[in-house]
Design a protein around this motif. Structure first.
Motif, PDB file in Angstrom:
ATOM      1  N   VAL A  63      15.510  -9.258 -23.319  1.00  0.00           N
ATOM      2  CA  VAL A  63      16.021  -8.122 -24.088  1.00  0.00           C
ATOM      3  C   VAL A  63      15.247  -6.840 -23.755  1.00  0.00           C
ATOM      4  N   ILE A  64      13.927  -6.966 -23.634  1.00  0.00           N
ATOM      5  CA  ILE A  64      13.064  -5.804 -23.405  1.00  0.00           C
ATOM      6  C   ILE A  64      12.761  -5.689 -21.920  1.00  0.00           C
ATOM      7  N   PRO A  65      12.992  -4.518 -21.308  1.00  0.00           N
ATOM      8  CA  PRO A  65      12.698  -4.325 -19.881  1.00  0.00           C
ATOM      9  C   PRO A  65      11.229  -4.572 -19.562  1.00  0.00           C
ATOM     10  N   GLN A  66      10.983  -5.010 -18.347  1.00  0.00           N
ATOM     11  CA  GLN A  66       9.638  -5.390 -17.923  1.00  0.00           C
ATOM     12  C   GLN A  66       8.633  -4.261 -18.100  1.00  0.00           C
ATOM     13  N   HIS A  67       9.040  -3.018 -17.799  1.00  0.00           N
ATOM     14  CA  HIS A  67       8.074  -1.925 -17.819  1.00  0.00           C
ATOM     15  C   HIS A  67       7.646  -1.542 -19.241  1.00  0.00           C
TER      16      HIS A  67
END
Length: 400
Positions: free
Chosen positions: A234-238
């Protein structure tokens, strides 16, 4: 400002500067671990991961021999030795191309922190009255967390250039070297009666076990958060590193808030951190997504920043001026043993249960650990120290 107040202020700054360093024992070069693993690809994953974990092992070993060192050497000489091992072992590890030499220098870091850690909090018990210790223990915890933020950011920037440069983050220890040379008295620390403390574990076991449970509960987060968050997708890696850095900042605030929360909650302070841990991991485990992840991270961070100074200050009140050579080494051992054991214990639990059997199994494990910590904390019955009589014991009585 009188000369005495100026001297005490300089001593406070010097002692608190040590707390910036201890959390960086293994975590400082964590942002460079991927590139380190790639460079030493032939060495195998286990050896390269030991770059992070081996300092904790040697901190545990040093915690065993630290009281004996205090019998032979004064505090300033001991601390300077620990700081020099920390700076040289940490910063020079990156110049070598042999993984075993790198690990040897990482062991030196562990030995250095094994000396610095008990003194960083033990000296607060030695030099300051009990009415000031709670506040300073909170500051110490806050500085510890801030050290983690600084180390992660600086090492990450250096690692983007070269994995070798990431080790230079340990040069921050030079600040404490200078401060200790200028402002730290060279006293011999020990028990107030001059006699050796016996049966340390039997006397302080509630705090020792509480510290192990607390650090295991917390360390599930840095050990598994990035993996679990990436797996959820759900949450982008960066954003993962940003959330983790934010957790450290919240932990910093938890340390600063300790003395105020203790004034409000009184004896109930002992259950605040375990409760927040349980709620935090429940959010990560059951809610997930942006809301569950950010809420859970904030609760876990604040609980860690609050829980550590509670255990240390309560145990230090019981030990009095001898805390640096009695309870602090064994609390350090429990703290770093938990850090060393957490990945191994999580791996064993995953193999036993099955990785896909339970959603976010590490978070569920940490939730159960938080509940155990809450139940165990109920055994630590504290009362506020009186002005005439000082130490706390496990049964709520003041000791003379």
């Amino acid at each position: 400002m009188t000369a005495e107040k100026e001297s005490r202020k300089n001593l406070t700054i010097t002692t608190l500067s040590l707390s910036l360093l201890t959390v960086m024992a293994g975590a400082a070069v964590a942002p460079a671990l991927n590139t380190i693993s790639a460079y030493f690809g032939d060495a195998g994953q286990t050896l390269t991961q030991m770059v992070i974990s081996i300092p904790a092992l040697f901190i545990v070993i040093m915690s065993i021999v630290f009281p004996k060192l205090c019998d032979r050497f004064k505090s300033k000489g001991l601390l300077m030795t620990g700081l020099l091992l920390y700076v040289t072992g940490g910063s020079l590890a990156g110049i070598f191309d042999n993984i075993y030499i790198v690990l040897a220098f990482r062991a030196l870091v562990g030995i250095g922190v094994g000396i610095i850690m008990p003194l960083s909090t033990g000296l607060l018990s030695f030099y300051y009255s009990k009415d000031k210790q709670d506040k300073l223990m909170g500051y110490s915890s806050a500085m510890n967390q801030m050290g983690g933020v600084i180390a992660t950011l600086v090492a990450g920037l250096l690692a983007s250039v070269s994995w070798r440069l990431s080790f230079l983050v340990y040069l921050i220890g030079l600040l404490s070297v200078v401060l200790c040379l200028l402002f730290l008295p060279n006293d011999r620390i020990g028990t107030e009666s001059g006699k050796k403390e016996t049966m340390v574990f039997a006397r302080y076991y509630p705090f020792i076990i509480a510290m192990f449970l607390l650090m295991f509960t917390f360390f599930v987060y840095p050990a598994e958060f990035a993996i679990e968050t990436a797996r959820e997708g759900v949450i982008p890696q960066h954003f993962i590193a940003v959330i983790m850095a934010g957790m450290d900042l919240i932990a910093f605030l938890g340390g600063l808030s300790f003395v105020h929360i203790k004034k409000i909650a009184g004896s109930a302070t002992k259950i605040v951190a375990p409760t927040m841990f349980a709620l935090g991991y429940a959010s990560l485990w059951l809610l997930g997504g942006w809301v569950g992840t950010i809420t859970g991270s904030a609760l876990v961070g604040f609980a860690n920043g609050l829980g550590i100074p509670f255990i240390i200050s309560t145990a230090s009140h019981k030990a009095g001026r001898s805390a640096a050579v009695t309870v602090m080494p064994i609390l350090s051992m429990a703290l770093y043993l938990a850090q060393f054991m957490t990945p191994l214990m999580l791996s064993a639990i995953t193999k036993a249960v099955g990785e896909t059997a339970v959603r976010h199994l590490p978070y569920l494990t940490a939730f159960i650990s938080a509940v155990l910590l809450l139940l165990w904390s109920l055994l630590i019955r504290t009362s506020a120290p009186s002005r005439k009589r000082g130490h706390w014991d496990f049964h709520g009585n003041d000791e003379a």
